[in-house]
Design a protein around this motif. Sequence first.
Motif, PDB file in Angstrom:
ATOM      1  N   LEU A 173      26.222  -8.164  39.503  1.00  0.00           N
ATOM      2  CA  LEU A 173      25.627  -9.085  38.546  1.00  0.00           C
ATOM      3  C   LEU A 173      26.501 -10.305  38.385  1.00  0.00           C
ATOM      4  CD1 LEU A 173      24.501  -6.460  35.898  1.00  0.00           C
ATOM      5  CD2 LEU A 173      23.112  -7.531  37.656  1.00  0.00           C
ATOM      6  N   LEU A 174      25.874 -11.454  38.294  1.00  0.00           N
ATOM      7  CA  LEU A 174      26.567 -12.726  38.145  1.00  0.00           C
ATOM      8  C   LEU A 174      26.151 -13.341  36.817  1.00  0.00           C
ATOM      9  CD1 LEU A 174      25.848 -14.034  41.761  1.00  0.00           C
ATOM     10  CD2 LEU A 174      27.928 -12.897  40.961  1.00  0.00           C
ATOM     11  N   LEU A 175      27.089 -13.405  35.899  1.00  0.00           N
ATOM     12  CA  LEU A 175      26.837 -13.957  34.573  1.00  0.00           C
ATOM     13  C   LEU A 175      27.496 -15.318  34.476  1.00  0.00           C
ATOM     14  CD1 LEU A 175      25.884 -13.778  31.612  1.00  0.00           C
ATOM     15  CD2 LEU A 175      27.999 -12.509  31.119  1.00  0.00           C
ATOM     16  N   THR A 176      26.714 -16.323  34.150  1.00  0.00           N
ATOM     17  CA  THR A 176      27.273 -17.661  34.071  1.00  0.00           C
ATOM     18  C   THR A 176      28.348 -17.736  33.000  1.00  0.00           C
ATOM     19  OG1 THR A 176      26.737 -20.009  33.781  1.00  0.00           O
ATOM     20  CG2 THR A 176      25.513 -18.451  32.432  1.00  0.00           C
ATOM     21  N   LYS A 177      29.466 -18.389  33.323  1.00  0.00           N
ATOM     22  CA  LYS A 177      30.520 -18.572  32.332  1.00  0.00           C
ATOM     23  C   LYS A 177      29.969 -19.406  31.183  1.00  0.00           C
ATOM     24  CE  LYS A 177      34.325 -18.213  35.628  1.00  0.00           C
ATOM     25  NZ  LYS A 177      35.501 -18.859  36.244  1.00  0.00           N
ATOM     26  N   GLY A 178      30.191 -18.926  29.984  1.00  0.00           N
ATOM     27  CA  GLY A 178      29.549 -19.540  28.827  1.00  0.00           C
ATOM     28  C   GLY A 178      28.374 -18.724  28.343  1.00  0.00           C
ATOM     29  N   GLY A 179      27.910 -17.766  29.194  1.00  0.00           N
ATOM     30  CA  GLY A 179      26.873 -16.836  28.771  1.00  0.00           C
ATOM     31  C   GLY A 179      25.457 -17.322  28.978  1.00  0.00           C
ATOM     32  N   GLY A 180      24.534 -16.351  28.970  1.00  0.00           N
ATOM     33  CA  GLY A 180      23.104 -16.680  29.008  1.00  0.00           C
ATOM     34  C   GLY A 180      22.426 -16.352  30.304  1.00  0.00           C
ATOM     35  N   VAL A 181      22.727 -17.096  31.365  1.00  0.00           N
ATOM     36  CA  VAL A 181      22.028 -16.967  32.635  1.00  0.00           C
ATOM     37  C   VAL A 181      22.636 -15.819  33.449  1.00  0.00           C
ATOM     38  CG1 VAL A 181      21.422 -18.114  34.797  1.00  0.00           C
ATOM     39  CG2 VAL A 181      21.406 -19.389  32.641  1.00  0.00           C
ATOM     40  N   LEU A 182      21.754 -14.954  33.974  1.00  0.00           N
ATOM     41  CA  LEU A 182      22.204 -13.742  34.650  1.00  0.00           C
ATOM     42  C   LEU A 182      21.438 -13.561  35.958  1.00  0.00           C
ATOM     43  CD1 LEU A 182      24.019 -11.169  34.277  1.00  0.00           C
ATOM     44  CD2 LEU A 182      22.010 -10.070  33.268  1.00  0.00           C
ATOM     45  N   TYR A 183      22.197 -13.328  37.052  1.00  0.00           N
ATOM     46  CA  TYR A 183      21.611 -13.060  38.360  1.00  0.00           C
ATOM     47  C   TYR A 183      22.018 -11.674  38.828  1.00  0.00           C
ATOM     48  CZ  TYR A 183      20.681 -18.098  38.844  1.00  0.00           C
ATOM     49  OH  TYR A 183      20.225 -19.373  38.667  1.00  0.00           O
ATOM     50  N   ARG A 184      21.163 -11.101  39.668  1.00  0.00           N
ATOM     51  CA  ARG A 184      21.490  -9.862  40.367  1.00  0.00           C
ATOM     52  C   ARG A 184      21.584 -10.149  41.854  1.00  0.00           C
ATOM     53  NH1 ARG A 184      17.074  -6.626  39.448  1.00  0.00           N
ATOM     54  NH2 ARG A 184      18.045  -5.289  37.859  1.00  0.00           N
TER      55      ARG A 184
END
Length: 432
Positions: A74-85
């Motif tokens: 999982l890739l979580l954008t630094k700063g939070g919110g947007v999430l990729y698998r």
Amino acid sequence: MLFLKLFFLTIFSGSTPEFSNNSFFSFHAKEFFYTVDSDSVYVTKNGESYEKWAHQMHWPHFDFEVINRPNETLLLTKGGGVLYRFKDRSFERLDKSFEHRNKYRSYDFTFENKIFSYGGYGLFNVYSNLTFFNELNQEWSEYFFHPNSKSPSPRQLVIGQLEDSVLYVAGGTNKRVNEQLELNFNFLDDVWKLNLKTHFWTYLGTLNSVFSKDVFSPSTIKGPYNGGTLMIFNGRVFWSDVSNNILKEFTNVNPLLLENIKFFDFNPTTNLFMLSKRMHHSQVSRFIFMTPSGLLGDSVVQHQLYSKDYSARHLLFLILLVVIIIVVYLKTKSKSNYSVILANSNKIKKELSFEDFSILEQLLKEHPRAVDFPSILNFFEPNLSYESRVKKLRLSISRIDKILMTYTNSKTPILKFRRNKNDRRVKEVYVN
């Protein structure tokens, strides 16, 4: 035609690729390391050869925190919110949210198949909240702490660790504005744990002074390694295991290896580190691959990570325990052998002969002073020899003592003997 296009997109070999700084991100999955730039993914096991393929993604930036789960990354954008698998060579966006920009420098982890993010900085503030990704509505929700639980102050850049269902949080920084209205960041040295089942925080103690506050600088490079956190800062390398209160310093690391490291990623499947190093006098980075022994050496000094402090609850318990001990002592003291014997003197009198009780009365009368043998030998027939009276006295004292031990519930003799201070030939007896 399609076959030729796929062929040129997927085959890549030759020299180690270089990447422009701030224009890529890297992670590992299973036995491979992956590096992603604006149009391609580079895949390698150990840096000796690479496979390359196009990803067809339009990245707004390359600032992602990486969270590994079984069979997916999982890739979580630094700063939070947007999430990729990332799974099976493809990227999929999971959220219907936006870039929160209030979770920079947070601690992100996965628990019970949910993604969590603790603390962080953004929108001019430092936070103490814990949020999690709700896959039902594809949005983020707040994890609530128990209202009767005292929680840590807001912080960023913590050393975090998840062990079973417990989140450990050590140190960090929060913001402070000084008298010159300049923004600074305070070093925090407290250690906490959060039970994710009960929602209760527990204060654990204070970080060891050997652990410099510099480790909580944004320039510190840290990441998961062997169940704990590996940290590189100011030419020093530490490893922490918060759950077991262990801090290790690797003291034989080649300083040249630590120069210009931008980040590292440890792959437990292959037991390899991938380190991104900025090339001298350039704006590009290159990867090097090393075993743990090659990077960290074999010299380790171990400390406690933190010193355990007692919480207010523990302190209250200790105070209560001391009070109980004092009360019991005073109560025991007030019910001394002497007072118990006095209270039961009428009953004791019925169980003793006239001579025996006369001896006991004399002992009680003189208490706490001792009584010498010659003073109580007179209670026996004067026509007896001195040796016979001494023998009878010893038998009387033995009988008296057995009865006194019964009434006082004592397992040791109540009547004690000693020698007279002025004349060591004279023996004395007293009530203990």
